[in-house]
Design a protein around this motif. Structure first.
Motif, short mmCIF file in Angstrom:
data_model
loop_
_atom_site.label_atom_id
_atom_site.label_comp_id
_atom_site.label_asym_id
_atom_site.label_seq_id
_atom_site.Cartn_x
_atom_site.Cartn_y
_atom_site.Cartn_z
N ALA B 60 0.90 -1.24 -0.04
CA ALA B 60 -0.21 0.18 0.00
C ALA B 60 0.87 1.28 -0.15
O ALA B 60 0.60 2.16 -0.83
CB ALA B 60 -1.10 -0.06 1.18
N ALA B 63 2.47 1.78 -3.49
CA ALA B 63 1.26 2.13 -4.30
C ALA B 63 1.00 3.40 -4.41
O ALA B 63 0.73 4.30 -5.28
CB ALA B 63 -0.13 1.36 -4.06
N ALA B 140 -2.63 -3.86 -6.64
CA ALA B 140 -3.07 -2.60 -5.95
C ALA B 140 -3.02 -1.13 -6.56
O ALA B 140 -3.75 -0.31 -6.21
CB ALA B 140 -2.54 -2.55 -4.39
N LEU B 141 -1.87 -1.08 -7.22
CA LEU B 141 -1.47 0.30 -7.98
C LEU B 141 -2.46 1.20 -8.43
O LEU B 141 -2.74 2.19 -8.29
CB LEU B 141 -0.25 -0.14 -8.65
N ALA B 144 -4.54 3.03 -6.42
CA ALA B 144 -4.08 4.53 -5.89
C ALA B 144 -4.17 5.53 -6.91
O ALA B 144 -4.70 6.76 -6.69
CB ALA B 144 -2.59 4.20 -5.73
N CYS B 193 -5.96 0.43 -1.37
CA CYS B 193 -4.73 -0.24 -1.93
C CYS B 193 -4.42 -1.51 -0.64
O CYS B 193 -4.00 -2.30 -1.13
CB CYS B 193 -3.57 0.56 -2.05
N TRP B 194 -4.66 -1.14 0.45
CA TRP B 194 -4.09 -2.28 1.56
C TRP B 194 -5.19 -3.15 1.54
O TRP B 194 -4.95 -4.42 1.74
CB TRP B 194 -4.26 -1.22 2.77
N ARG B 196 -6.91 -4.38 -0.94
CA ARG B 196 -6.65 -5.23 -2.22
C ARG B 196 -5.45 -6.05 -2.17
O ARG B 196 -5.26 -7.34 -2.51
CB ARG B 196 -6.79 -4.25 -3.59
#
Lengths: 250, 260
Positions: B60, B63, B140-141, B144, B193-194, B196
């Motif tokens: 995260a 990301a 995750a990117l 963001a 992000c976290w 995911r």
């Protein structure tokens, strides 16, 4: 109310379309099989179906332990073939029936990258620090056999990954990400992109494959027919062609 | 004022809600409540939880570090091929994660075109905790990028112009004007992000492999334990469920508030 009925009908049609429906006059027989049986069972489909014109075979391949947990969760299958007895014993209770049949055996080898760049010659080399060794997870039959063999050879290995079926081990070596893995002899033949290093008999183990018809599917007779086919001369011929060893005659 | 919706709409809405809630009930119903405290402290459970918290936090953070600048560029800079860049940035959203894992393996693996170069530097990603972070970062990117880009677009550009006319350089403007104004978006992006990264499975098991304590994150442990110790799988699933509910709770203002 009429419109509601149409909606219900549409939903019903959708769900039956999603689940496949029936296909022709043949009865579908579903066989759950250990991942290491993938190639050989695929080659059995045609001879089995020409011997049994009323059935059509469908396979589901995965680690034996995974197939059993699918059965525990209510999966439907007409026969199962596992790569060890311990996993077969975990198949959910299904009343009195004859014991599962051993239809083939297998031996372990070390799968290495083509040309064996690390110069691996036996299990003892797998303990080398820095070598990337991949094994099947302990719950997988291949993983249990590999641990037995490493124990016999008195080698301690720190694997970099524990795969959930033996095919995963072969793939990681074939891609060159792992240096070595302990797999079945039959996994390294037929253009899999790995070399095999033999394991001597005193360190090797006998992997037994067992098959049993199941009452959970709709075609128990078809499952029985497939198990009979496996131990028949035709079935044994195909198994032999793919490098499997015959079951010991009891 | 509220209108009475057609009956069919209510029926389908109810089915949708049931469909979403039944699996959660199934999980709660099978949960080993009696031995919960004892099992939660078991060594292998703690190992998987600890590893997952570590890798998802790293993923995260990375990301945000990489995604926020890309989001800013997409929101504020005009350049040819921008649509293609945005498509690339969002690709992992729609790409099956296991395909992402294969792609990472072929690019960053020991024989990959980047990985072989990394290997010369002594850096190996597959089968390492860093590899698990890379797999999680890949999926995750995009979260963001889209979240922060929306935030940047909502910013009043005149604030930055005002700061510039008052003599602030671009970095001072970024630090004192843009970042504070973006804080809510950055917070939302971090949470998304976290979450995911925490749930990532396909790319991780394909690229990083599966080894307890090193690459076996919570979802991998759930999948593998279900084959041998279903009780442990249920327990680990409960932990993930609790963490997911915590994310929803943290984001309640942003996601659960009534829309107009």
């Amino acid at each position: 109310m009429k419109r509601f009925g149409v909606v219900v009908f549409a939903v019903g049609a959708l769900t039956s379309a999603c689940s496949g429906g029936s296909s022709g006059p043949r009865h579908p027989v579903t066989v759950f099989a250990a991942a290491s049986l993938n190639n050989v069972f695929a080659a059995m489909k045609q001879p089995f179906e020409s011997a049994h014109r009323t059935y059509s075979l469908t396979f589901s391949f995965a680690g034996s332990q995974q197939l059993v947990s699918q059965l525990e969760q209510g999966a439907k299958a007409d026969a199962i073939a596992t790569a060890d007895r311990a996993t077969m014993d975990r198949v959910p209770k299904r009343g009195p029936h004859p014991p599962p049949r051993v239809f083939a055996e297998n031996r372990l080898v070390i799968a290495v990258r083509p040309s064996n760049p690390e110069g691996i010659r036996g299990l003892a080399d797998l303990g080398r620090p820095g070598l990337r060794v991949v094994l099947a997870a302990p719950a997988v039959p291949a993983g249990r056999y590999a641990r037995d063999a490493l124990g016999r050879a008195r080698v301690t290995v720190s694997p970099v990954s524990l795969e959930d079926n033996v095919e995963g081990v072969v793939t990681k070596v074939a891609l060159g990400e792992a240096d070595a893995g302990v797999v079945y002899a039959t996994d390294t033949t037929g253009g899999r992109g790995v070399y095999s290093v033999a394991i001597p008999d005193d360190e090797n183990v006998r992997a037994e494959y067992l098959a049993d018809p199941l009452p959970f599917g709709s075609e128990r007779d078809g499952g029985q027919a497939f198990v009979d086919f496996l131990v028949s001369a035709r079935g044994q011929q195909v198994l032999h062609r793919f490098g499997f060893l015959p079951a010991p005659t009891s | 004022m509220s209108r009475r919706p057609p009956a069919a709409v209510l029926v389908f809405a109810g089915v949708a809600l049931l469909f979403l809630v039944l699996p959660v009930i199934g999980l709660l119903e099978r949960a080993p409540w009696s031995g919960l405290a004892h099992q939660l402290t078991a060594h292998d459970v703690r190992t998987a939880v600890g590893l997952s918290l570590l890798t998802s936090a790293c993923a995260a953070a990375l990301a945000l570090l990489l995604g926020a600048p890309l989001a800013w560029v997409l929101a504020r800079v005009e350049f040819p091929g921008k649509a293609a860049v945005r498509a690339i940035a969002l690709l992992p959203l729609v790409l099956p994660p296991v395909v992402g894992g294969v792609a990472l393996l072929l690019a960053l693996g020991r024989n990959g075109f980047v990985g072989s170069w990394l290997a010369h530097l002594g850096i190996a990603l597959p089968f390492t905790t860093a590899g698990a972070v890379v797999a999680e970062l890949f999926v995750a990117l995009p979260f963001a990028v889209i979240t922060v880009e929306a935030g940047v677009r909502a910013l009043d550009e005149r604030l930055e112009e005002a700061a510039a006319t008052l003599g602030a350089g671009p970095y001072l403007t970024l630090r004192r004007v843009v970042l504070p104004a973006l804080a809510p978006s950055l917070g939302a992006a971090a949470a998304l992000c976290w979450a995911r990264a925490l749930g990532e499975f396909g790319a991780t098991i394909t690229f990083a492999g599966n080894l307890p304590g090193r690459t076996q994150t919570l979802p991998l442990a759930v999948y593998l334990e279900l084959q041998s110790r279903p009780g442990v799988a249920v327990l680990l699933s409960l932990i993930l469920l609790a963490l997911s509910i915590a994310v929803l709770f943290l984001m309640r203002g942003r996601w659960l508030a009534p829309r107009r």
